[in-house]
Design a protein around this motif. Structure first.
Motif, PDB file in Angstrom:
ATOM      1  N   SER A   1       1.401   6.572 -17.077  1.00  0.00           N
ATOM      2  CA  SER A   1       2.706   6.988 -16.548  1.00  0.00           C
ATOM      3  C   SER A   1       2.788   6.757 -15.041  1.00  0.00           C
ATOM      4  O   SER A   1       3.835   6.361 -14.526  1.00  0.00           O
ATOM      5  CB  SER A   1       3.006   8.449 -16.900  1.00  0.00           C
ATOM      6  N   ALA A   2       1.698   6.958 -14.311  1.00  0.00           N
ATOM      7  CA  ALA A   2       1.703   6.702 -12.871  1.00  0.00           C
ATOM      8  C   ALA A   2       1.874   5.208 -12.589  1.00  0.00           C
ATOM      9  O   ALA A   2       2.628   4.818 -11.694  1.00  0.00           O
ATOM     10  CB  ALA A   2       0.415   7.223 -12.233  1.00  0.00           C
ATOM     11  N   ALA A   3       1.191   4.363 -13.355  1.00  0.00           N
ATOM     12  CA  ALA A   3       1.298   2.912 -13.167  1.00  0.00           C
ATOM     13  C   ALA A   3       2.717   2.429 -13.463  1.00  0.00           C
ATOM     14  O   ALA A   3       3.276   1.619 -12.710  1.00  0.00           O
ATOM     15  CB  ALA A   3       0.289   2.184 -14.049  1.00  0.00           C
ATOM     16  N   GLU A   4       3.291   2.906 -14.550  1.00  0.00           N
ATOM     17  CA  GLU A   4       4.647   2.498 -14.905  1.00  0.00           C
ATOM     18  C   GLU A   4       5.665   3.002 -13.882  1.00  0.00           C
ATOM     19  O   GLU A   4       6.602   2.284 -13.531  1.00  0.00           O
ATOM     20  CB  GLU A   4       4.990   2.983 -16.313  1.00  0.00           C
ATOM     21  N   ALA A   5       5.452   4.229 -13.394  1.00  0.00           N
ATOM     22  CA  ALA A   5       6.365   4.787 -12.395  1.00  0.00           C
ATOM     23  C   ALA A   5       6.282   4.002 -11.086  1.00  0.00           C
ATOM     24  O   ALA A   5       7.302   3.761 -10.428  1.00  0.00           O
ATOM     25  CB  ALA A   5       6.058   6.260 -12.153  1.00  0.00           C
ATOM     26  N   TRP A   6       5.065   3.588 -10.694  1.00  0.00           N
ATOM     27  CA  TRP A   6       4.919   2.767  -9.486  1.00  0.00           C
ATOM     28  C   TRP A   6       5.684   1.451  -9.642  1.00  0.00           C
ATOM     29  O   TRP A   6       6.473   1.080  -8.777  1.00  0.00           O
ATOM     30  CB  TRP A   6       3.440   2.471  -9.201  1.00  0.00           C
ATOM     31  N   TYR A   7       5.461   0.740 -10.754  1.00  0.00           N
ATOM     32  CA  TYR A   7       6.086  -0.568 -10.936  1.00  0.00           C
ATOM     33  C   TYR A   7       7.616  -0.455 -10.941  1.00  0.00           C
ATOM     34  O   TYR A   7       8.312  -1.305 -10.394  1.00  0.00           O
ATOM     35  CB  TYR A   7       5.599  -1.227 -12.224  1.00  0.00           C
ATOM     36  N   ALA A   8       8.132   0.612 -11.542  1.00  0.00           N
ATOM     37  CA  ALA A   8       9.584   0.800 -11.637  1.00  0.00           C
ATOM     38  C   ALA A   8      10.193   1.444 -10.394  1.00  0.00           C
ATOM     39  O   ALA A   8      11.418   1.503 -10.274  1.00  0.00           O
ATOM     40  CB  ALA A   8       9.908   1.658 -12.863  1.00  0.00           C
ATOM     41  N   SER A   9       9.366   1.898  -9.478  1.00  0.00           N
ATOM     42  CA  SER A   9       9.870   2.629  -8.316  1.00  0.00           C
ATOM     43  C   SER A   9      10.777   1.747  -7.449  1.00  0.00           C
ATOM     44  O   SER A   9      10.569   0.541  -7.328  1.00  0.00           O
ATOM     45  CB  SER A   9       8.713   3.157  -7.467  1.00  0.00           C
TER      46      SER A   9
ATOM     47  N   VAL B   1       1.337 -10.676 -14.971  1.00  0.00           N
ATOM     48  CA  VAL B   1       1.040  -9.312 -14.549  1.00  0.00           C
ATOM     49  C   VAL B   1       1.116  -8.418 -15.776  1.00  0.00           C
ATOM     50  O   VAL B   1       2.038  -8.548 -16.591  1.00  0.00           O
ATOM     51  CB  VAL B   1       2.040  -8.831 -13.469  1.00  0.00           C
ATOM     52  N   LEU B   2       0.145  -7.534 -15.919  1.00  0.00           N
ATOM     53  CA  LEU B   2       0.147  -6.628 -17.060  1.00  0.00           C
ATOM     54  C   LEU B   2      -0.457  -5.292 -16.692  1.00  0.00           C
ATOM     55  O   LEU B   2      -1.168  -5.179 -15.692  1.00  0.00           O
ATOM     56  CB  LEU B   2      -0.617  -7.239 -18.232  1.00  0.00           C
ATOM     57  N   LEU B   3      -0.156  -4.284 -17.492  1.00  0.00           N
ATOM     58  CA  LEU B   3      -0.813  -2.985 -17.402  1.00  0.00           C
ATOM     59  C   LEU B   3      -1.755  -2.870 -18.585  1.00  0.00           C
ATOM     60  O   LEU B   3      -1.400  -3.246 -19.706  1.00  0.00           O
ATOM     61  CB  LEU B   3       0.201  -1.836 -17.459  1.00  0.00           C
ATOM     62  N   ILE B   4      -2.942  -2.355 -18.333  1.00  0.00           N
ATOM     63  CA  ILE B   4      -3.923  -2.198 -19.396  1.00  0.00           C
ATOM     64  C   ILE B   4      -4.719  -0.923 -19.147  1.00  0.00           C
ATOM     65  O   ILE B   4      -5.120  -0.634 -18.017  1.00  0.00           O
ATOM     66  CB  ILE B   4      -4.830  -3.441 -19.516  1.00  0.00           C
ATOM     67  N   ASP B   5      -4.907  -0.145 -20.210  1.00  0.00           N
ATOM     68  CA  ASP B   5      -5.647   1.104 -20.093  1.00  0.00           C
ATOM     69  C   ASP B   5      -7.139   0.833 -20.061  1.00  0.00           C
ATOM     70  O   ASP B   5      -7.640  -0.062 -20.751  1.00  0.00           O
ATOM     71  CB  ASP B   5      -5.331   2.033 -21.268  1.00  0.00           C
ATOM     72  N   GLY B   6      -7.847   1.632 -19.264  1.00  0.00           N
ATOM     73  CA  GLY B   6      -9.299   1.560 -19.226  1.00  0.00           C
ATOM     74  C   GLY B   6      -9.897   2.195 -20.472  1.00  0.00           C
ATOM     75  O   GLY B   6      -9.186   2.644 -21.370  1.00  0.00           O
TER      76      GLY B   6
ATOM     77  N   ASP C   1       0.821  -1.215   0.000  1.00  0.00           N
ATOM     78  CA  ASP C   1       0.000   0.000   0.000  1.00  0.00           C
ATOM     79  C   ASP C   1       0.855   1.266   0.000  1.00  0.00           C
ATOM     80  O   ASP C   1       0.552   2.218  -0.721  1.00  0.00           O
ATOM     81  CB  ASP C   1      -0.948   0.005   1.203  1.00  0.00           C
ATOM     82  N   ALA C   2       1.898   1.279   0.800  1.00  0.00           N
ATOM     83  CA  ALA C   2       2.773   2.453   0.871  1.00  0.00           C
ATOM     84  C   ALA C   2       3.495   2.704  -0.448  1.00  0.00           C
ATOM     85  O   ALA C   2       3.797   3.852  -0.779  1.00  0.00           O
ATOM     86  CB  ALA C   2       3.785   2.289   2.008  1.00  0.00           C
ATOM     87  N   THR C   3       3.762   1.633  -1.234  1.00  0.00           N
ATOM     88  CA  THR C   3       4.436   1.837  -2.526  1.00  0.00           C
ATOM     89  C   THR C   3       3.484   2.447  -3.549  1.00  0.00           C
ATOM     90  O   THR C   3       3.925   3.148  -4.460  1.00  0.00           O
ATOM     91  CB  THR C   3       5.013   0.525  -3.093  1.00  0.00           C
ATOM     92  N   MET C   4       2.185   2.178  -3.422  1.00  0.00           N
ATOM     93  CA  MET C   4       1.212   2.678  -4.394  1.00  0.00           C
ATOM     94  C   MET C   4       0.786   4.117  -4.121  1.00  0.00           C
ATOM     95  O   MET C   4       0.458   4.865  -5.037  1.00  0.00           O
ATOM     96  CB  MET C   4      -0.033   1.785  -4.408  1.00  0.00           C
ATOM     97  N   ALA C   5       0.760   4.514  -2.851  1.00  0.00           N
ATOM     98  CA  ALA C   5       0.219   5.813  -2.447  1.00  0.00           C
ATOM     99  C   ALA C   5       0.796   7.008  -3.215  1.00  0.00           C
ATOM    100  O   ALA C   5       0.031   7.859  -3.690  1.00  0.00           O
ATOM    101  CB  ALA C   5       0.381   6.003  -0.940  1.00  0.00           C
TER     102      ALA C   5
ATOM    103  N   TYR D   1       8.737  -0.265  -4.835  1.00  0.00           N
ATOM    104  CA  TYR D   1       8.060  -1.481  -5.274  1.00  0.00           C
ATOM    105  C   TYR D   1       9.066  -2.551  -5.701  1.00  0.00           C
ATOM    106  O   TYR D   1       8.900  -3.725  -5.385  1.00  0.00           O
ATOM    107  CB  TYR D   1       7.054  -1.222  -6.399  1.00  0.00           C
ATOM    108  N   GLN D   2      10.099  -2.167  -6.402  1.00  0.00           N
ATOM    109  CA  GLN D   2      11.101  -3.140  -6.830  1.00  0.00           C
ATOM    110  C   GLN D   2      11.752  -3.833  -5.632  1.00  0.00           C
ATOM    111  O   GLN D   2      12.138  -4.994  -5.737  1.00  0.00           O
ATOM    112  CB  GLN D   2      12.150  -2.473  -7.722  1.00  0.00           C
ATOM    113  N   ALA D   3      11.830  -3.146  -4.499  1.00  0.00           N
ATOM    114  CA  ALA D   3      12.424  -3.749  -3.305  1.00  0.00           C
ATOM    115  C   ALA D   3      11.572  -4.884  -2.742  1.00  0.00           C
ATOM    116  O   ALA D   3      12.103  -5.847  -2.194  1.00  0.00           O
ATOM    117  CB  ALA D   3      12.643  -2.679  -2.231  1.00  0.00           C
ATOM    118  N   ILE D   4      10.237  -4.784  -2.886  1.00  0.00           N
ATOM    119  CA  ILE D   4       9.375  -5.839  -2.338  1.00  0.00           C
ATOM    120  C   ILE D   4       8.930  -6.859  -3.387  1.00  0.00           C
ATOM    121  O   ILE D   4       8.449  -7.935  -3.036  1.00  0.00           O
ATOM    122  CB  ILE D   4       8.140  -5.259  -1.622  1.00  0.00           C
ATOM    123  N   LEU D   5       9.086  -6.551  -4.654  1.00  0.00           N
ATOM    124  CA  LEU D   5       8.642  -7.443  -5.724  1.00  0.00           C
ATOM    125  C   LEU D   5       9.152  -8.876  -5.572  1.00  0.00           C
ATOM    126  O   LEU D   5       8.371  -9.822  -5.738  1.00  0.00           O
ATOM    127  CB  LEU D   5       9.026  -6.858  -7.089  1.00  0.00           C
ATOM    128  N   PRO D   6      10.422  -9.106  -5.234  1.00  0.00           N
ATOM    129  CA  PRO D   6      10.887 -10.496  -5.079  1.00  0.00           C
ATOM    130  C   PRO D   6      10.137 -11.285  -4.000  1.00  0.00           C
ATOM    131  O   PRO D   6      10.072 -12.510  -4.068  1.00  0.00           O
ATOM    132  CB  PRO D   6      12.367 -10.338  -4.721  1.00  0.00           C
TER     133      PRO D   6
END
Length: 109
Positions: free
Chosen positions: A64-72, A90-95, A26-30, A75-80
């Motif tokens: 851009s916000a979604a991509e920045a979150w994933y690359a942050s 896992v994918l990103l998809i526009d509404g 949650d803290a990584t997404m905020a 988030y990269q620290a907890i991904l493993p």
């Protein structure tokens, strides 16, 4: 336009690392305006075909916000913690716009 991060997770080993991941995500997404739309089993009812696993959907205000979150770094620290303990896609998809109709995709092709 809203962008969604969609994950189909299978074979989740629910242990200390997954708990740590859940406690931190949650803290990584905020900072990127991310929020949960769907999370886990969700009392699903399969209407067609077969489906196993869990679905997780996050919402972000833009691609851009979604991509920045994933690359942050956060988030990269907890991904493993997740990737070592679950199989998934896992994918990103526009509404789509509120006035979207099924036939709108015919104009794109």
């Amino acid at each position: 336009m809203t962008t969604y991060a969609l994950a189909h997770l299978r074979n989740v080993a629910f242990g200390a690392e997954i708990i740590a991941y859940l406690e931190a995500i949650d803290a990584t997404m905020a900072p990127f305006g991310g929020r949960f739309v769907l999370h886990g089993d969700g009392n699903k009812r399969v209407l067609e075909g077969s489906f196993s696993g869990d679905v997780v959907m996050l919402s972000f205000p833009s691609r851009s916000a979604a991509e920045a979150w994933y690359a942050s770094p956060a988030y990269q620290a907890i991904l493993p913690l997740r990737t070592r303990n679950a199989d998934g896609d896992v994918l990103l998809i526009d509404g789509v716009d509120d006035d979207h109709k099924a036939t709108d995709i015919l104009q794109k092709g």
